[in-house]
Design a protein around this motif. Structure first.
Motif, PDB file in Angstrom:
ATOM      1  N   PRO A 194       0.801  -1.235   0.000  1.00 11.68           N
ATOM      2  CA  PRO A 194       0.000   0.000   0.000  1.00 11.68           C
ATOM      3  C   PRO A 194       0.829   1.278   0.000  1.00 11.68           C
ATOM      4  CG  PRO A 194      -0.883  -1.587   1.567  1.00 11.68           C
ATOM      5  CD  PRO A 194       0.434  -2.133   1.100  1.00 11.68           C
ATOM      6  N   VAL A 195       1.978   1.276   0.681  1.00 10.60           N
ATOM      7  CA  VAL A 195       2.788   2.493   0.770  1.00 10.60           C
ATOM      8  C   VAL A 195       3.306   2.897  -0.608  1.00 10.60           C
ATOM      9  CG1 VAL A 195       4.868   3.523   1.752  1.00 10.60           C
ATOM     10  CG2 VAL A 195       3.439   2.014   3.150  1.00 10.60           C
ATOM     11  N   ALA A 196       3.855   1.929  -1.350  1.00 10.63           N
ATOM     12  CA  ALA A 196       4.378   2.223  -2.686  1.00 10.63           C
ATOM     13  C   ALA A 196       3.267   2.668  -3.624  1.00 10.63           C
ATOM     14  CB  ALA A 196       5.093   0.998  -3.251  1.00 10.63           C
ATOM     15  N   GLN A 197       2.100   2.049  -3.511  1.00 11.34           N
ATOM     16  CA  GLN A 197       1.000   2.410  -4.392  1.00 11.34           C
ATOM     17  C   GLN A 197       0.402   3.770  -4.036  1.00 11.34           C
ATOM     18  OE1 GLN A 197       0.302   0.706  -7.217  1.00 11.34           O
ATOM     19  NE2 GLN A 197       2.108  -0.461  -6.568  1.00 11.34           N
ATOM     20  N   CYS A 200       1.809   6.715  -5.812  1.00  8.26           N
ATOM     21  CA  CYS A 200       1.356   6.954  -7.185  1.00  8.26           C
ATOM     22  C   CYS A 200       0.347   8.099  -7.261  1.00  8.26           C
ATOM     23  CB  CYS A 200       0.750   5.687  -7.770  1.00  8.26           C
ATOM     24  SG  CYS A 200       1.944   4.341  -8.003  1.00  8.26           S
ATOM     25  N   ALA A 201      -0.246   8.463  -6.127  1.00  5.77           N
ATOM     26  CA  ALA A 201      -1.170   9.600  -6.127  1.00  5.77           C
ATOM     27  C   ALA A 201      -0.436  10.877  -6.518  1.00  5.77           C
ATOM     28  CB  ALA A 201      -1.819   9.747  -4.754  1.00  5.77           C
ATOM     29  N   ALA A 202       0.806  11.024  -6.040  1.00 12.41           N
ATOM     30  CA  ALA A 202       1.603  12.200  -6.402  1.00 12.41           C
ATOM     31  C   ALA A 202       1.907  12.208  -7.892  1.00 12.41           C
ATOM     32  CB  ALA A 202       2.898  12.218  -5.592  1.00 12.41           C
ATOM     33  N   ALA A 204       0.092  10.859 -10.224  1.00 13.18           N
ATOM     34  CA  ALA A 204      -1.149  11.147 -10.938  1.00 13.18           C
ATOM     35  C   ALA A 204      -1.438  12.641 -10.966  1.00 13.18           C
ATOM     36  CB  ALA A 204      -2.310  10.392 -10.289  1.00 13.18           C
ATOM     37  N   VAL A 205      -1.220  13.321  -9.836  1.00 14.42           N
ATOM     38  CA  VAL A 205      -1.488  14.759  -9.756  1.00 14.42           C
ATOM     39  C   VAL A 205      -0.529  15.539 -10.649  1.00 14.42           C
ATOM     40  CG1 VAL A 205      -1.466  16.766  -8.236  1.00 14.42           C
ATOM     41  CG2 VAL A 205      -2.493  14.632  -7.452  1.00 14.42           C
ATOM     42  N   VAL A 206       0.765  15.220 -10.551  1.00 18.12           N
ATOM     43  CA  VAL A 206       1.773  15.949 -11.335  1.00 18.12           C
ATOM     44  C   VAL A 206       1.599  15.682 -12.825  1.00 18.12           C
ATOM     45  CG1 VAL A 206       4.247  16.196 -11.769  1.00 18.12           C
ATOM     46  CG2 VAL A 206       3.411  15.999  -9.430  1.00 18.12           C
ATOM     47  N   ALA A 207       1.322  14.428 -13.201  1.00 16.55           N
ATOM     48  CA  ALA A 207       1.146  14.093 -14.615  1.00 16.55           C
ATOM     49  C   ALA A 207      -0.059  14.809 -15.212  1.00 16.55           C
ATOM     50  CB  ALA A 207       0.994  12.588 -14.785  1.00 16.55           C
ATOM     51  N   GLY A 208      -1.046  15.129 -14.375  1.00 15.67           N
ATOM     52  CA  GLY A 208      -2.232  15.812 -14.871  1.00 15.67           C
ATOM     53  C   GLY A 208      -1.996  17.264 -15.228  1.00 15.67           C
ATOM     54  N   VAL A 209      -0.974  17.878 -14.643  1.00 12.63           N
ATOM     55  CA  VAL A 209      -0.710  19.295 -14.895  1.00 12.63           C
ATOM     56  C   VAL A 209       0.620  19.532 -15.596  1.00 12.63           C
ATOM     57  CG1 VAL A 209      -2.119  20.024 -12.951  1.00 12.63           C
ATOM     58  CG2 VAL A 209       0.305  19.568 -12.587  1.00 12.63           C
ATOM     59  N   SER A 210       1.503  18.530 -15.585  1.00 18.46           N
ATOM     60  CA  SER A 210       2.818  18.702 -16.205  1.00 18.46           C
ATOM     61  C   SER A 210       3.273  17.372 -16.793  1.00 18.46           C
ATOM     62  CB  SER A 210       3.827  19.218 -15.167  1.00 18.46           C
ATOM     63  OG  SER A 210       5.097  19.417 -15.760  1.00 18.46           O
ATOM     64  N   LYS A 211       4.436  16.889 -16.350  1.00 18.36           N
ATOM     65  CA  LYS A 211       4.979  15.618 -16.822  1.00 18.36           C
ATOM     66  C   LYS A 211       4.988  14.613 -15.682  1.00 18.36           C
ATOM     67  CE  LYS A 211       8.727  17.707 -17.800  1.00 18.36           C
ATOM     68  NZ  LYS A 211      10.118  18.014 -18.162  1.00 18.36           N
ATOM     69  N   PRO A 212       4.908  13.311 -15.983  1.00 22.91           N
ATOM     70  CA  PRO A 212       4.977  12.306 -14.920  1.00 22.91           C
ATOM     71  C   PRO A 212       6.329  12.326 -14.224  1.00 22.91           C
ATOM     72  CG  PRO A 212       5.101  11.272 -17.078  1.00 22.91           C
ATOM     73  CD  PRO A 212       4.746  12.707 -17.313  1.00 22.91           C
ATOM     74  N   ILE A 213       6.362  11.793 -13.013  1.00 24.91           N
ATOM     75  CA  ILE A 213       7.585  11.766 -12.210  1.00 24.91           C
ATOM     76  C   ILE A 213       8.366  10.503 -12.548  1.00 24.91           C
ATOM     77  CG2 ILE A 213       8.520  11.802  -9.873  1.00 24.91           C
ATOM     78  CD1 ILE A 213       5.885  13.072  -8.954  1.00 24.91           C
ATOM     79  N   ASP A 214       9.502  10.652 -13.208  1.00 22.93           N
ATOM     80  CA  ASP A 214      10.285   9.489 -13.635  1.00 22.93           C
ATOM     81  C   ASP A 214      10.776   8.660 -12.455  1.00 22.93           C
ATOM     82  OD1 ASP A 214       9.996   9.924 -16.346  1.00 22.93           O
ATOM     83  OD2 ASP A 214      11.791  11.174 -16.500  1.00 22.93           O
ATOM     84  N   ALA A 215      11.026   9.296 -11.312  1.00 21.84           N
ATOM     85  CA  ALA A 215      11.515   8.561 -10.145  1.00 21.84           C
ATOM     86  C   ALA A 215      10.482   7.558  -9.642  1.00 21.84           C
ATOM     87  CB  ALA A 215      11.890   9.538  -9.028  1.00 21.84           C
ATOM     88  N   SER A 222      -2.636   8.220 -13.077  1.00 29.28           N
ATOM     89  CA  SER A 222      -3.957   7.797 -12.613  1.00 29.28           C
ATOM     90  C   SER A 222      -4.452   6.551 -13.332  1.00 29.28           C
ATOM     91  CB  SER A 222      -4.967   8.937 -12.816  1.00 29.28           C
ATOM     92  OG  SER A 222      -5.020   9.315 -14.179  1.00 29.28           O
ATOM     93  N   HIS A 223      -3.652   6.011 -14.259  1.00 30.38           N
ATOM     94  CA  HIS A 223      -4.059   4.806 -14.984  1.00 30.38           C
ATOM     95  C   HIS A 223      -3.919   3.547 -14.141  1.00 30.38           C
ATOM     96  CE1 HIS A 223      -3.038   7.105 -18.934  1.00 30.38           C
ATOM     97  NE2 HIS A 223      -4.263   7.346 -18.527  1.00 30.38           N
ATOM     98  N   GLY A 224      -2.959   3.551 -13.199  1.00 39.55           N
ATOM     99  CA  GLY A 224      -2.754   2.364 -12.376  1.00 39.55           C
ATOM    100  C   GLY A 224      -1.283   2.062 -12.194  1.00 39.55           C
TER     101      GLY A 224
END
Length: 295
Positions: A194-197, A200-202, A204-215, A222-224
């Motif tokens: 659960p912690v690693a998953q 992924c909320a972060a 999803a938020v960043v990818a929605g307004v800019s680029k996904p977080i490569d790290a 938000s796809h999964g």
């Protein structure tokens, strides 16, 4: 020299669960059409365009890093040894996928069917069962659109070749079995918690307004989850979401297998392509084309 800053993957979601009676058995129909390279492609998604680090044409979507110098010198065969060129950065359409429940259904090649024996059909979640989940097959096509249309000419850096079938998941046993896929993605054990998953909320938020977080490479916004490298999805939210997610998974899987190489946006390094076991998510965009809904 035309330099490719990043690649645009054309993700095609196609779900084919239409049931047809055949001698008392249920089968899936195969429908499709050829993608029109002029009207079906998001041409504005090729932008922004840059020369070196200077943006020469703006776009509505964020860009990645570009090499500082507009002039690059790349190795060449003797007696030239070095070849000068201009570092032009843009988002290049280079691949296309089918995501389908019907095995062997080549949706983006007109909807013809390849008879692949001993291959199961995909499943859906519209009917309750003991093991809710979905499974899709994915076909990866080579689609060097810019080279075909001769929009930008380069002998060194452009994706060339013909429209071709690059990968069929029906022929790959690891795509259909999560346990076999562990040989390709053993690190999934570290992120199946659960912690690693929740991290992924972060993404999803960043990818929605800019680029996904490569790290956060195990996240697909938000796809999964990027893992496992199979066609299995638990608790499917929609067919459209599944199509995008499985296109991303296949992209990552082909990186892991060394079948897709990436460039590095730095002086001199831009002349080469490198294997990348961890896919740089921010260097890819996905566009829905040729969608066929559930029936």
């Amino acid at each position: 020299m035309a330099w490719r800053t990043v690649l645009l993957a054309l993700a095609v979601w196609v779900c084919q669960p239409a049931a047809a009676a055949d001698n008392g058995k249920t089968s899936l129909t195969c429908e499709g059409r050829w993608v029109n390279p002029i009207t079906d492609v998001c041409w504005e998604c090729l932008f922004p365009m840059s020369i070196g680090s200077v943006q020469v044409s703006a776009g509505s979507l964020p860009d990645t890093e570009n090499p500082p110098s507009p002039i690059q010198f790349c190795p060449a065969p003797p007696p030239i040894f070095e070849r000068p060129g201009i570092a032009i950065g843009f988002w290049e359409p280079f691949a296309m996928t089918d995501v389908t429940r019907s095995p062997g259904c080549m949706v983006n090649m007109g909807g013809f069917n390849i008879n692949i024996p001993n291959t199961g059909t995909g499943t859906g979640t519209k009917m309750a069962n003991e093991h809710p989940g979905t499974f899709y097959h994915v076909h990866w096509y080579k689609y060097p659109l810019i080279s075909w249309l001769s929009i930008i000419t380069s002998d060194m850096c452009m994706q060339g070749g013909e429209y071709d079938i690059g990968y069929l998941s029906e022929l790959d046993p690891t795509w259909q079995n999560d346990n076999l896929a562990l040989f390709l993605n053993p690190e999934v054990i570290l992120f199946a918690n659960p912690v690693a998953q929740m991290a992924c909320a972060a993404d999803a938020v960043v990818a929605g307004v800019s680029k996904p977080i490569d790290a956060l490479f195990w996240c697909a916004g938000s796809h999964g989850s990027m893992y496992p490298f199979t066609g299995n999805i638990v608790n499917e939210s929609s067919g459209l979401n599944s199509g995008a997610l499985l296109s991303e998974r296949m992209d990552f899987k082909l990186h892991r297998e060394g079948l897709i190489l990436d460039t590095v946006p730095q002086n001199t390094a831009v002349c080469y392509e490198y294997p990348s076991a961890i896919m740089p998510k921010s260097r890819y965009r996905y566009q829905m084309v040729n969608t066929i809904p559930d029936v």
